[in-house]
Design an enzyme around this catalytic site. Structure first.
Site, PDB file in Angstrom:
ATOM      1  N   LYS A 266       0.852  -1.190   0.000  1.00 15.84           N
ATOM      2  CA  LYS A 266       0.000   0.000   0.000  1.00 15.84           C
ATOM      3  C   LYS A 266       0.884   1.235   0.000  1.00 15.84           C
ATOM      4  CE  LYS A 266      -3.089   2.629   3.058  1.00 15.84           C
ATOM      5  NZ  LYS A 266      -3.740   2.653   4.384  1.00 15.84           N
ATOM      6  N   ASP A 271      -2.161  10.615   3.571  1.00 13.79           N
ATOM      7  CA  ASP A 271      -3.570  10.258   3.756  1.00 13.79           C
ATOM      8  C   ASP A 271      -4.274  11.277   4.636  1.00 13.79           C
ATOM      9  OD1 ASP A 271      -6.003   9.006   3.907  1.00 13.79           O
ATOM     10  OD2 ASP A 271      -5.359   7.527   5.394  1.00 13.79           O
ATOM     11  N   LYS A 278      -9.615  13.186   8.364  1.00  9.12           N
ATOM     12  CA  LYS A 278      -9.120  12.789   9.674  1.00  9.12           C
ATOM     13  C   LYS A 278      -9.068  13.983  10.620  1.00  9.12           C
ATOM     14  CE  LYS A 278      -6.027   9.167   7.904  1.00  9.12           C
ATOM     15  NZ  LYS A 278      -6.520   8.016   8.683  1.00  9.12           N
ATOM     16  N   ASP A 289       1.663   6.359   5.773  1.00  8.82           N
ATOM     17  CA  ASP A 289       0.662   5.449   5.233  1.00  8.82           C
ATOM     18  C   ASP A 289       1.153   4.712   3.987  1.00  8.82           C
ATOM     19  OD1 ASP A 289      -1.771   4.288   5.741  1.00  8.82           O
ATOM     20  OD2 ASP A 289      -2.919   5.667   4.498  1.00  8.82           O
ATOM     21  N   ASP A 348     -11.892   7.344   4.105  1.00  9.23           N
ATOM     22  CA  ASP A 348     -10.680   7.089   4.886  1.00  9.23           C
ATOM     23  C   ASP A 348     -10.371   5.594   4.976  1.00  9.23           C
ATOM     24  OD1 ASP A 348      -8.425   7.816   6.322  1.00  9.23           O
ATOM     25  OD2 ASP A 348      -9.458   7.746   8.264  1.00  9.23           O
ATOM     26  N   GLU A 350      -9.362   3.883   2.504  1.00  6.88           N
ATOM     27  CA  GLU A 350      -8.895   3.934   1.119  1.00  6.88           C
ATOM     28  C   GLU A 350      -7.855   2.875   0.786  1.00  6.88           C
ATOM     29  OE1 GLU A 350      -5.460   5.061   3.025  1.00  6.88           O
ATOM     30  OE2 GLU A 350      -7.495   5.734   3.491  1.00  6.88           O
ATOM     31  N   ARG A 352      -7.735  -0.313   1.274  1.00  2.71           N
ATOM     32  CA  ARG A 352      -8.310  -1.523   0.670  1.00  2.71           C
ATOM     33  C   ARG A 352      -8.777  -1.253  -0.763  1.00  2.71           C
ATOM     34  NH1 ARG A 352     -12.452  -1.612   5.550  1.00  2.71           N
ATOM     35  NH2 ARG A 352     -10.609  -0.584   6.403  1.00  2.71           N
TER      36      ARG A 352
END
Length: 498
Positions: A266, A271, A278, A289, A348, A350, A352
């Site tokens: 990933k 993010d 967030k 991230d 959020d 995201e 996956r």
């Protein structure tokens, strides 16, 4: 730092160096090598006087001991038992290198590698002591106008008891150096800020690695990603001005037609959470991230440097998750590369969304196994804290075997994971009235539900998911750990050995 192996014969006192590191026990006994240095009785006297307790990690510096060629002798506590506990050995090495950071010694001999460690062999001692030195040397101050003083130690020799041991130790030293280089690459990529490490930067890093280490690479840009119909990945990328990159690194160290192991990382280089934004507190840490992507880069560098006889593909889906007029809205529906439609209930969640298309792409390699690595869920931190990564696989013979391999690699490397369930009953929490699958489930078991989402895109091969949200970085002091490069490297080494 330059590393070497040094055979330390019974004439221990004749070893010439700026500093020699040796152990002491809490019971005031001395390991054989330390006792050989103590012809004048100064070390025994320091123990008796309480100048050093012998507790694991305690240290005492002595200078110019009678009959000792080394300028300094750094005593390090090894704990209560004469057969040293694993954690005590690691603490001792970490403390030794920390003490050396405050000395003027440019070279040193580490004789801690001579002591026996419970259930661990010489190779493990050599690799652990070497990786601890890499950790001590690493500084994340790449962008400071005036960088901190460099680590003073330039040469480190690791002690062994005989020439026969030296041959084996050199092999493990080479493996540890390659691993240390990979871990520190992963740390550097994660520690650099999001305005430096963009998807484009990661693509260029892959090209440079491929050139330097002689493996194949493809870096796909937006039009190529669109042609692959990666609608789920692009649903995240669309909110940012930074263009996405889909990176495929191919190392062909095995036989020509041998099925590869595929690592999928990933790569969310920053993010914000997107429209489901967030909280502001600690959002700076969301540069981490892309820790899964960083670990793929680090592992690829490591295994190529090692020359492992194995075929490995490293895939990184890289983009930012930003709020804008183009950003995905909660409730939007997209078609993934697999053809499955996904309802985005929370922007959020995201990771996956980009991983599912990368996992579908992995099918084309007819892989022996696929492991995805992601800073995926805060729920995994709640479940396992910051010491252990979460491991998720299906529950059948093939996947149980893969899980056992990964867990064993974690135990050997010290980069540990713990298996979590992916039972079919959890799939009931992933239902949408409007699409094939939502990207969020009903409340509870958040890390498991995320894994269940990914599982739906992996049914054509053997697969495992590592959630490293709790282990990829530390918040105090802030900094990347480079995990799970150690675990992944050991897993691939085990596969090569088979």
């Amino acid at each position: 730092m330059d590393f070497s192996i040094k055979t330390l014969d019974p004439k221990a006192a004749s070893a010439k160096t700026a500093c020699i590191i040796c152990g002491v026990f809490e019971n005031r006994k001395l390991p054989a090598f330390t006792a050989a240095l103590d012809a004048g009785g100064h070390i025994a006297a320091a123990l008796k006087a309480g100048d050093i307790s012998g507790k694991a990690g305690s240290t005492l510096l002595l200078r110019k001991l009678d009959g000792v060629a080394a300028e300094r002798v750094l005593l390090v506590g090894l704990g209560a038992d004469e057969e040293v506990a694993e954690r005590d050995f690691l603490n001792a090495n970490e403390s030794a290198y920390k003490a050396l950071a405050n000395l003027g010694a440019a070279d040193a001999i580490n004789a801690l590698t001579l002591v026996d460690v419970k259930k661990r062999d010489l190779g493990w001692r050599i690799e652990s002591a070497t990786l601890a030195a890499f950790n001590a040397e690493y500084k994340p101050d790449f962008l400071k106008s005036k960088r901190e003083d460099a680590y003073p130690l330039k040469k480190l020799a690791l002690g062994v008891a005989s020439a026969k041991e030296a041959t084996l130790a050199k092999q493990h030293l080479a493996a540890a150096i390659a691993t240390g280089n990979g871990v520190n690459l992963a740390r550097e990529l994660a520690d650099l800020p999001g305005n430096v490490v963009t998807p484009t930067y990661l693509g260029n890093t892959a090209k440079k690695l491929a050139k330097d280490f002689k493996f194949d690479v493809e870096v796909l840009e937006r039009k190529q990603i669109e042609a692959l119909k990666m609608g789920s990945f692009l649903s995240v990328a669309n909110g940012s001005d930074e263009p996405p990159r889909f990176i495929v690194m191919k190392y062909n160290g095995g036989k020509a037609k041998e099925a590869p192991v595929v690592l999928v990382g990933k790569g969310i280089t920053f993010d914000t959470g997107g429209i489901s934004i967030k909280p502001a507190a600690n959002m700076d840490e969301m540069k981490y991230d892309m820790g899964g992507a960083a670990s793929v880069f680090g592992t690829m560098r490591t295994i190529v440097e090692m020359g492992l006889k194995l075929n490995v593909v490293g895939i990184v889906a890289a983009c930012e998750n930003m709020p804008s007029g183009r950003a995905t809205k909660p409730g939007d529906i997209f078609t993934s590369m697999s053809g499955q439609t996904v309802e985005v209930l929370n922007t959020d969640a995201e990771g996956r969304l980009i991983l599912c298309d990368a996992l579908t792409y992995a099918e084309r390699f007819n892989p022996a196994a696929v492991i995805d690595i992601a800073t995926l869920t805060g729920a995994c931190v709640v479940a396992l804290g910051h010491h252990t990564s979460g491991l998720f696989t299906r529950h059948d013979e093939a996947h149980d075997a893969l899980a056992d391999e990964i867990l064993a690699a974690g135990r050997q490397s010290g980069d540990v994971a713990w298996r979590m369930p992916v039972f079919d009953i959890y799939q009931d929490q992933l239902k949408s009235n409007f699409a094939d699958i939502p990207n969020m489930g009903t409340p509870g078991a958040g890390s498991i539900i995320a894994a269940c989402f990914l599982e739906r895109f992996t049914r054509k091969y053997t697969w495992a998911h590592l959630d490293i949200a709790g282990t990829a970085w530390r918040s105090s002091p802030k900094g990347a750990t480079g995990r799970p490069v150690g675990l992944l490297t050991q897993f691939l080494r085990q596969r090569t050995a088979k």
